[in-house]
Design an enzyme around this catalytic site. Structure first.
Site, PDB file in Angstrom:
ATOM      1  N   CYS A 196      75.833  54.905  -1.696  1.00 20.20           N
ATOM      2  CA  CYS A 196      75.266  53.565  -1.932  1.00 20.20           C
ATOM      3  C   CYS A 196      75.810  52.872  -3.176  1.00 20.20           C
ATOM      4  O   CYS A 196      76.180  51.700  -3.123  1.00 20.20           O
ATOM      5  CB  CYS A 196      73.753  53.638  -2.091  1.00 20.20           C
ATOM      6  SG  CYS A 196      72.943  54.930  -1.167  1.00 20.20           S
ATOM      7  N   HIS A 214      62.651  25.140  -3.330  1.00 21.81           N
ATOM      8  CA  HIS A 214      63.726  24.321  -2.781  1.00 21.81           C
ATOM      9  C   HIS A 214      64.747  23.968  -3.854  1.00 21.81           C
ATOM     10  O   HIS A 214      64.359  23.678  -4.990  1.00 21.81           O
ATOM     11  CB  HIS A 214      63.114  23.030  -2.217  1.00 21.81           C
ATOM     12  CG  HIS A 214      64.111  22.157  -1.541  1.00 21.81           C
ATOM     13  ND1 HIS A 214      64.669  22.488  -0.314  1.00 21.81           N
ATOM     14  CD2 HIS A 214      64.671  20.993  -1.938  1.00 21.81           C
ATOM     15  CE1 HIS A 214      65.524  21.529   0.011  1.00 21.81           C
ATOM     16  NE2 HIS A 214      65.546  20.628  -0.944  1.00 21.81           N
ATOM     17  N   GLU A 268      63.698  29.906   1.391  1.00 21.14           N
ATOM     18  CA  GLU A 268      62.612  29.003   1.793  1.00 21.14           C
ATOM     19  C   GLU A 268      62.504  28.913   3.320  1.00 21.14           C
ATOM     20  O   GLU A 268      61.458  28.558   3.860  1.00 21.14           O
ATOM     21  CB  GLU A 268      62.785  27.600   1.188  1.00 21.14           C
ATOM     22  CG  GLU A 268      63.939  26.808   1.741  1.00 21.14           C
ATOM     23  CD  GLU A 268      64.066  25.427   1.090  1.00 21.14           C
ATOM     24  OE1 GLU A 268      63.057  24.708   1.060  1.00 21.14           O
ATOM     25  OE2 GLU A 268      65.165  25.083   0.628  1.00 21.14           O
ATOM     26  N   TYR A 301      76.138  51.745   9.934  1.00 21.11           N
ATOM     27  CA  TYR A 301      76.087  51.235   8.558  1.00 21.11           C
ATOM     28  C   TYR A 301      77.457  51.315   7.876  1.00 21.11           C
ATOM     29  O   TYR A 301      77.979  50.323   7.376  1.00 21.11           O
ATOM     30  CB  TYR A 301      75.147  52.110   7.723  1.00 21.11           C
ATOM     31  CG  TYR A 301      73.679  51.904   7.917  1.00 21.11           C
ATOM     32  CD1 TYR A 301      72.955  51.148   7.022  1.00 21.11           C
ATOM     33  CD2 TYR A 301      72.995  52.506   8.967  1.00 21.11           C
ATOM     34  CE1 TYR A 301      71.584  50.989   7.145  1.00 21.11           C
ATOM     35  CE2 TYR A 301      71.624  52.352   9.105  1.00 21.11           C
ATOM     36  CZ  TYR A 301      70.927  51.596   8.192  1.00 21.11           C
ATOM     37  OH  TYR A 301      69.581  51.443   8.325  1.00 21.11           O
ATOM     38  N   LYS A 342      79.667  52.224  -3.262  1.00 15.82           N
ATOM     39  CA  LYS A 342      79.898  51.303  -2.137  1.00 15.82           C
ATOM     40  C   LYS A 342      79.480  49.880  -2.501  1.00 15.82           C
ATOM     41  O   LYS A 342      80.204  48.913  -2.257  1.00 15.82           O
ATOM     42  CB  LYS A 342      79.139  51.823  -0.905  1.00 15.82           C
ATOM     43  CG  LYS A 342      79.259  51.029   0.367  1.00 15.82           C
ATOM     44  CD  LYS A 342      78.290  49.883   0.524  1.00 15.82           C
ATOM     45  CE  LYS A 342      76.859  50.121   0.182  1.00 15.82           C
ATOM     46  NZ  LYS A 342      76.068  50.852   1.142  1.00 15.82           N
ATOM     47  N   CYS A 401      74.282  59.368  -2.822  1.00 14.20           N
ATOM     48  CA  CYS A 401      74.013  57.966  -3.168  1.00 14.20           C
ATOM     49  C   CYS A 401      74.781  57.549  -4.416  1.00 14.20           C
ATOM     50  O   CYS A 401      75.440  56.511  -4.439  1.00 14.20           O
ATOM     51  CB  CYS A 401      72.516  57.760  -3.367  1.00 14.20           C
ATOM     52  SG  CYS A 401      72.117  56.147  -4.040  1.00 14.20           S
ATOM     53  N   GLU A 457      79.976  48.258   6.851  1.00 13.02           N
ATOM     54  CA  GLU A 457      80.109  47.963   5.414  1.00 13.02           C
ATOM     55  C   GLU A 457      81.565  48.088   4.982  1.00 13.02           C
ATOM     56  O   GLU A 457      82.115  47.201   4.308  1.00 13.02           O
ATOM     57  CB  GLU A 457      79.200  48.894   4.604  1.00 13.02           C
ATOM     58  CG  GLU A 457      77.716  48.577   4.840  1.00 13.02           C
ATOM     59  CD  GLU A 457      76.762  49.471   4.067  1.00 13.02           C
ATOM     60  OE1 GLU A 457      77.185  50.535   3.585  1.00 13.02           O
ATOM     61  OE2 GLU A 457      75.570  49.101   3.965  1.00 13.02           O
TER      62      GLU A 457
HETATM   63  P1  NDP Z   1      75.156  55.464  11.799  1.00 13.16           P
HETATM   64  O1  NDP Z   1      74.163  56.362  12.404  1.00 13.16           O
HETATM   65  O2  NDP Z   1      74.726  54.211  11.149  1.00 13.16           O
HETATM   66  O3  NDP Z   1      76.226  55.070  12.890  1.00 13.16           O
HETATM   67  C1  NDP Z   1      76.958  56.061  13.555  1.00 13.16           C
HETATM   68  C2  NDP Z   1      77.966  55.395  14.453  1.00 13.16           C
HETATM   69  O4  NDP Z   1      78.845  56.384  14.950  1.00 13.16           O
HETATM   70  C3  NDP Z   1      77.344  54.714  15.643  1.00 13.16           C
HETATM   71  O5  NDP Z   1      78.095  53.583  15.944  1.00 13.16           O
HETATM   72  C4  NDP Z   1      77.461  55.768  16.749  1.00 13.16           C
HETATM   73  O6  NDP Z   1      77.647  55.213  18.013  1.00 13.16           O
HETATM   74  C5  NDP Z   1      78.734  56.477  16.359  1.00 13.16           C
HETATM   75  N1  NDP Z   1      78.725  57.904  16.676  1.00 13.16           N
HETATM   76  C6  NDP Z   1      77.737  58.789  16.407  1.00 13.16           C
HETATM   77  N2  NDP Z   1      78.089  60.013  16.822  1.00 13.16           N
HETATM   78  C7  NDP Z   1      79.318  59.907  17.339  1.00 13.16           C
HETATM   79  C8  NDP Z   1      80.200  60.838  17.967  1.00 13.16           C
HETATM   80  N3  NDP Z   1      79.868  62.102  18.119  1.00 13.16           N
HETATM   81  N4  NDP Z   1      81.395  60.361  18.403  1.00 13.16           N
HETATM   82  C9  NDP Z   1      81.713  59.059  18.262  1.00 13.16           C
HETATM   83  N5  NDP Z   1      80.910  58.144  17.710  1.00 13.16           N
HETATM   84  C10 NDP Z   1      79.721  58.572  17.254  1.00 13.16           C
HETATM   85  O7  NDP Z   1      75.987  56.408  10.813  1.00 13.16           O
HETATM   86  P2  NDP Z   1      76.873  56.119   9.523  1.00 13.16           P
HETATM   87  O8  NDP Z   1      77.841  57.243   9.490  1.00 13.16           O
HETATM   88  O9  NDP Z   1      77.377  54.730   9.500  1.00 13.16           O
HETATM   89  O10 NDP Z   1      75.833  56.284   8.349  1.00 13.16           O
HETATM   90  C11 NDP Z   1      75.054  57.476   8.246  1.00 13.16           C
HETATM   91  C12 NDP Z   1      73.688  57.167   7.719  1.00 13.16           C
HETATM   92  O11 NDP Z   1      73.771  56.904   6.346  1.00 13.16           O
HETATM   93  C13 NDP Z   1      73.034  55.945   8.325  1.00 13.16           C
HETATM   94  O12 NDP Z   1      72.348  56.248   9.499  1.00 13.16           O
HETATM   95  C14 NDP Z   1      72.116  55.486   7.242  1.00 13.16           C
HETATM   96  O13 NDP Z   1      70.893  56.131   7.393  1.00 13.16           O
HETATM   97  C15 NDP Z   1      72.811  55.942   5.981  1.00 13.16           C
HETATM   98  N6  NDP Z   1      73.468  54.802   5.313  1.00 13.16           N
HETATM   99  C16 NDP Z   1      72.704  53.775   4.853  1.00 13.16           C
HETATM  100  C17 NDP Z   1      73.281  52.689   4.235  1.00 13.16           C
HETATM  101  C18 NDP Z   1      72.423  51.569   3.764  1.00 13.16           C
HETATM  102  O14 NDP Z   1      71.222  51.770   3.622  1.00 13.16           O
HETATM  103  N7  NDP Z   1      72.971  50.380   3.539  1.00 13.16           N
HETATM  104  C19 NDP Z   1      74.722  52.612   4.030  1.00 13.16           C
HETATM  105  C20 NDP Z   1      75.436  53.722   4.572  1.00 13.16           C
HETATM  106  C21 NDP Z   1      74.824  54.782   5.187  1.00 13.16           C
HETATM  107  P3  NDP Z   1      76.416  54.795  18.967  1.00 13.16           P
HETATM  108  O15 NDP Z   1      75.844  53.546  18.429  1.00 13.16           O
HETATM  109  O16 NDP Z   1      77.048  54.642  20.280  1.00 13.16           O
HETATM  110  O17 NDP Z   1      75.473  55.946  18.903  1.00 13.16           O
END
Ligand code: NDP
Length: 448
Positions: A48, A437, A442, A178, A51, A43, A182
């Site tokens: 976080c 407002h 709101e 995510y 970022k 983080c 982002e």
């Molecule tokens: P996410 O789980 O958000 O998204 C993963 C993405 O990668 C999805 O689109 C998924 O597709 C795809 N994917 C997963 N596995 C594969 C694979 N084997 N091959 C190809 N594509 C794949 O993961 P992130 O890496 O973006 O983030 C990790 C975690 O970190 C998040 O889940 C979140 O908990 C945390 N995070 C939180 C943030 C916040 O609170 N603002 C910011 C950044 C990270 P599909 O949808 O088809 O499964």
């Protein structure tokens, strides 16, 4: 306890590990923590916090563009990535220092090296030094998952994104969760041509369909490109040093940078889990009970390594609950219901509670209220982007089951709204509250 070197040995000084260690120490426990990289964890060091600083930096692109509609004539405006990068990294150093100081102030001994469990109560440090502890806490977090495909080593992950020498002209981001959304916003605002590719046709799975659709529509209007049903096949290097990304179902794309944002996997390797007999769950994360205890009585795990909810505030709560329960005489468990969350995309998304689809499945019928509006600032700025706020209520009582928002400052607004949803308030409670407002928030008390 005197038979052991420490009452608690924590492996990993990220959000969960630091909180657990310092609170346990404050309760009087003798605590040590081993961290092989930098105190602060994902983080603070490469997640976080830096970022969000990039998100702030990226927002200026639109703000400066909009400023002219508010009468400002800004000359010679240009963006210096290296300056922003270095300022962000300097602040990361500052925070790393603060986290280290917090541990030291609480008399937590820090070992800046890797630790492995080598016996029931024994930890061996990379230096070969052995330590013993009554309790062991595993808080080693997770790391980016990179799909196996030829040339994957030519790509980067979010870890490296904070250290780039320059903003790539063209970037392909794999994933649509995510991190992908982002960073798509960040790179786009910094002038890169961004293509986001995902294996399915959905972005941000788990969020309400309406806000996901709105983000897709706004992102496409901004010029971010999408390739859905696209599985990575290979990455090759072109003669000019750029990359060619091959994917199923689409033509190859030339890019200067490829970033994998395809989920995160728990850091369990080389920890000595086999030696200790610690079991994993079926997702490959450390299996724990509601008290964050593994199948071994004196070994606990918190945060991303347990694969429960990969969010910093959740890891912190787990660390706190562990320390309160084991060292503070206050048995505590974490409430995983109603966790608010946000995606710092451009514009950001925020949500709490059930999506419309989840609520419908659970309750049969639900009432949905929404406001689809163009924020006042966007009107003056000639910006067509519309915000969407959606409230999902139980059909009979009108208890609010979920709120879903996309629009400027949605995460800032959501934190307070989440209190209401968690408290079980109804649509009538929102309606009875006088609006502030003119604000965007709101809309929450004026939903039709
Ligand atoms: P996410 O789980 O958000 O998204 C993963 C993405 O990668 C999805 O689109 C998924 O597709 C795809 N994917 C997963 N596995 C594969 C694979 N084997 N091959 C190809 N594509 C794949 O993961 P992130 O890496 O973006 O983030 C990790 C975690 O970190 C998040 O889940 C979140 O908990 C945390 N995070 C939180 C943030 C916040 O609170 N603002 C910011 C950044 C990270 P599909 O949808 O088809 O499964």
């Amino acid at each position: 306890m005197a038979d052991y070197d420490y009452d608690l040995f924590t492996i990993g000084a990220g959000s969960g590990g630091v909180r657990a260690s310092r609170v346990a120490a404050a309760y009087g426990a003798r605590v040590a923590v081993a961290e092989e990289y930098r105190v602060g964890g994902t983080c603070v060091i490469r997640g976080c916090v830096p970022k969000k600083m990039l998100v702030y930096g990226a927002h200026f692109a639109e703000d400066l563009e909009d400023a002219k509609h508010f009468g400002w004539d800004i000359q010679h405006c240009k963006f210096d990535w290296v300056k922003l990068r270095d300022n962000v990294l300097n602040d990361v150093d500052r925070l790393n220092g603060l986290y280290t100081q917090t541990l030291e102030n609480n008399k937590v001994e820090i070992f800046q090296e890797r630790a492995t469990i080598t016996g029931p109560h024994e930890i061996t440090l990379a230096s070969g030094e052995k330590k013993t502890a009554k309790y062991i806490l595993i808080a080693t977090g997770a790391r980016p998952h990179v799909p196996e495909c030829p040339g994957h080593e030519l790509g980067i992950t979010s870890n490296e994104a904070f250290h780039l020498d320059a903003i790539p002209k063209r970037i392909v981001i794999a994933g649509a969760g995510y991190i992908a959304n982002e960073f798509a916003g960040i790179f786009h605002q910094f002038g890169a041509q961004v293509t986001l590719m995902n294996r399915s046709d959905q972005l941000l799975r788990g969020y309400d369909e309406s806000v996901r659709d709105r983000l897709l529509q706004i992102s496409m209007t901004k010029g971010i490109q999408f390739r859905f049903h696209a599985n990575f096949q290979k990455i090759e290097k072109n003669e000019d040093g750029s990359l060619k990304v091959f994917m199923s179902g689409h033509d190859p794309i030339d890019a200067d940078c490829v970033m994998f944002a395809t989920g995160r996997v728990p850091n369990i390797e080389g920890l000595g889990l086999d030696t200790a007999g610690v079991e994993l769950n079926d997702t490959g994360a450390i299996a724990v009970d509601e008290n964050s205890r593994t199948n071994i009585d004196h070994i606990y795990a918190v945060g991303d390594v347990t694969g429960r909810v990969q969010l910093t505030p959740v890891a912190i709560r787990e660390g706190q609950a562990f320390a309160d329960s084991v060292f503070g005489g206050k048995p505590t468990t974490v409430d995983y219901s109603c966790i608010p969350s946000a995606v710092f995309s451009h514009p950001p998304i925020a949500a709490v509670g059930l999506t419309e689809a989840e609520a419908t499945q659970k309750y049969g019928s639900v009432k949905v209220y929404q406001s689809d509006f163009r924020p006042m600032k966007n009107v003056v700025a000639h910006r067509s982007e519309r915000s969407l706020y959606k409230m999902v209520c139980e059909a009979t009582t009108e208890r609010v089951l979920g709120i879903h928002m996309i629009g400027p400052d949605a995460p800032e607004i959501m934190q307070a709204a989440a209190v209401c949803v968690r408290a079980g308030l109804t649509k009538a409670d929102f309606d009875a509250t006088v609006a502030i407002h003119p604000t965007m928030s709101e809309e929450l008390v004026l939903l039709k």
